[in-house]
Design a protein around this motif. Structure first.
Motif, PDB file in Angstrom:
ATOM      1  N   ASP A 179      48.361  47.262  42.260  1.00 47.44           N
ATOM      2  CA  ASP A 179      47.382  47.985  43.077  1.00 47.44           C
ATOM      3  C   ASP A 179      46.325  48.685  42.227  1.00 47.44           C
ATOM      4  O   ASP A 179      45.754  49.703  42.629  1.00 47.44           O
ATOM      5  CB  ASP A 179      48.074  48.983  44.013  1.00 47.44           C
ATOM      6  CG  ASP A 179      49.007  48.306  44.996  1.00 47.44           C
ATOM      7  OD1 ASP A 179      48.793  47.111  45.280  1.00 47.44           O
ATOM      8  OD2 ASP A 179      49.947  48.959  45.487  1.00 47.44           O
ATOM      9  N   ASN A 209      45.193  51.942  44.312  1.00 49.69           N
ATOM     10  CA  ASN A 209      45.902  53.227  44.200  1.00 49.69           C
ATOM     11  C   ASN A 209      45.089  54.318  43.505  1.00 49.69           C
ATOM     12  O   ASN A 209      45.586  55.427  43.315  1.00 49.69           O
ATOM     13  CB  ASN A 209      47.247  53.037  43.492  1.00 49.69           C
ATOM     14  CG  ASN A 209      47.107  52.469  42.087  1.00 49.69           C
ATOM     15  OD1 ASN A 209      46.061  52.575  41.457  1.00 49.69           O
ATOM     16  ND2 ASN A 209      48.180  51.851  41.597  1.00 49.69           N
ATOM     17  N   LYS A 242      44.678  48.122  49.030  1.00 55.97           N
ATOM     18  CA  LYS A 242      45.839  48.756  48.408  1.00 55.97           C
ATOM     19  C   LYS A 242      45.516  49.506  47.121  1.00 55.97           C
ATOM     20  O   LYS A 242      46.416  50.001  46.449  1.00 55.97           O
ATOM     21  CB  LYS A 242      46.915  47.705  48.122  1.00 55.97           C
ATOM     22  CG  LYS A 242      47.596  47.154  49.361  1.00 55.97           C
ATOM     23  CD  LYS A 242      48.697  46.179  48.986  1.00 55.97           C
ATOM     24  CE  LYS A 242      49.417  45.661  50.217  1.00 55.97           C
ATOM     25  NZ  LYS A 242      50.482  44.699  49.861  1.00 55.97           N
TER      26      LYS A 242
END
Length: 310
Positions: free
Chosen positions: A98, A66, A64
């Motif tokens: 994230d 980012n 996840k």
């Protein structure tokens, strides 16, 4: 002198080991410890663990990430490090946003080191993350540094004392810029020359009789320029160890230099609260930080990170 091929092999080993760790679990953040200088830190006094500054990398689960990375500098007055309260716990919280978090175990007086060792370690950490950005799915233009107390002084020093790297360096990591893209300063020591400085941090970093010019150079409210990274600050009015004037003066210097900044001063709360899990009011500082990161586009997945999730 370590050859270029040797450096590349060392870095590749770090990359492979980290990727293996990331693949081990999809439900908890991967955690991996890496040395800043596999071949030995500059001015190292020995070959013991205290002589080997390192990063513990916390990667968000389920791929996840980012694209944002934050290096976390725990406090401890340049005498020790609050690695649990101001290190691992903070990194794990950042993972919930994230964000790839990396806790810096830097050299300090408790390990027998003074300036410039802590700054060398923090600058090296930024260079290392930027060099290995692809490994952790990090955008090399979205690397920040967060510091608590004396760790905040270290973070603010990195944000006001940086270079673009040495393109002629044999070590490829040293060719990367050590400028952070943003700063997060939590009840930070900023000044070393005013009456609101934290004297223990100053002594542990610089000794008993430091050069006045060095003291001024490391009083970071005096070193802010238009090139200083955007900054988030929080502190408390009740902090008597590191008074709020430290954060206020840095904020005012940023404002004068037209650098984007946000400052939160809570009325209550002692020094060294970390995430303040037992204080329902002060614990909201992390929500304000999340808002600031969102406003700056640092929680939105980069194009490459978004593609990885598809």
């Amino acid at each position: 002198m370590v050859s270029s091929s040797r450096w590349q092999a060392l870095v590749l080993g770090i990359v492979v080991l980290t990727v293996m760790q990331v693949g081990q679990s999809s439900t908890v953040a991967a955690e991996q410890n890496i040395l800043l200088w596999p071949a030995g830190a500059p001015d190292a006094k020995g070959d013991k663990p205290d002589d080997k500054p390192n990063l513990t990398v916390f990667v968000p689960p389920d791929d996840k990430a980012n694209g944002t990375a934050i290096i976390v500098c725990p406090g401890g007055g340049y005498a020790h490090l609050s690695l649990d309260k101001e290190g691992k716990a903070v990194a794990q919280w950042l993972n919930t946003l994230d964000i790839v978090a990396l806790v810096l175990d830097y050299r300090h007086a408790g390990k027998g080191y003074q300036f410039p060792a802590p700054l060398e370690d923090a600058q090296r950490a930024i260079r290392l993350v930027r060099t290995n950005a692809a490994t952790w799915k990090v955008d090399p233009s979205r690397i920040g540094i967060l510091g608590f107390s004396a760790g905040g002084h270290l973070a603010s020093t990195v944000g006001t004392h940086f270079d673009q790297g040495n393109p002629q360096a044999e070590d490829p990591i040293e060719r990367a810029s050590c400028r952070p893209d943003f700063l997060i300063l939590c009840y930070a020591v900023i000044s070393l020359e005013n009456n609101y400085t934290h004297m223990s941090s100053k002594k542990n970093l610089l000794g008993d009789n430091p050069d006045p010019e060095l003291v001024k150079n490391l009083s970071n409210e005096t070193q802010v320029t238009a090139e200083t990274p955007p900054t988030f600050l929080f502190c408390t009015n009740a902090d008597t160890s590191v008074p709020a004037e430290n954060s206020v003066q840095f904020y005012l210097a940023l404002r004068k230099a037209k650098v984007p900044a946000e400052l939160h001063i809570y009325q209550q709360g002692p020094h060294g609260v970390g995430l303040a899990p037992n204080d329902p009011v002060l614990s909201t500082w992390k929500d304000r930080l999340a808002d600031w990161l969102k406003i700056r586009g640092l929680l939105k997945p980069t194009d490459s990170a978004a593609n990885e999730r598809k």
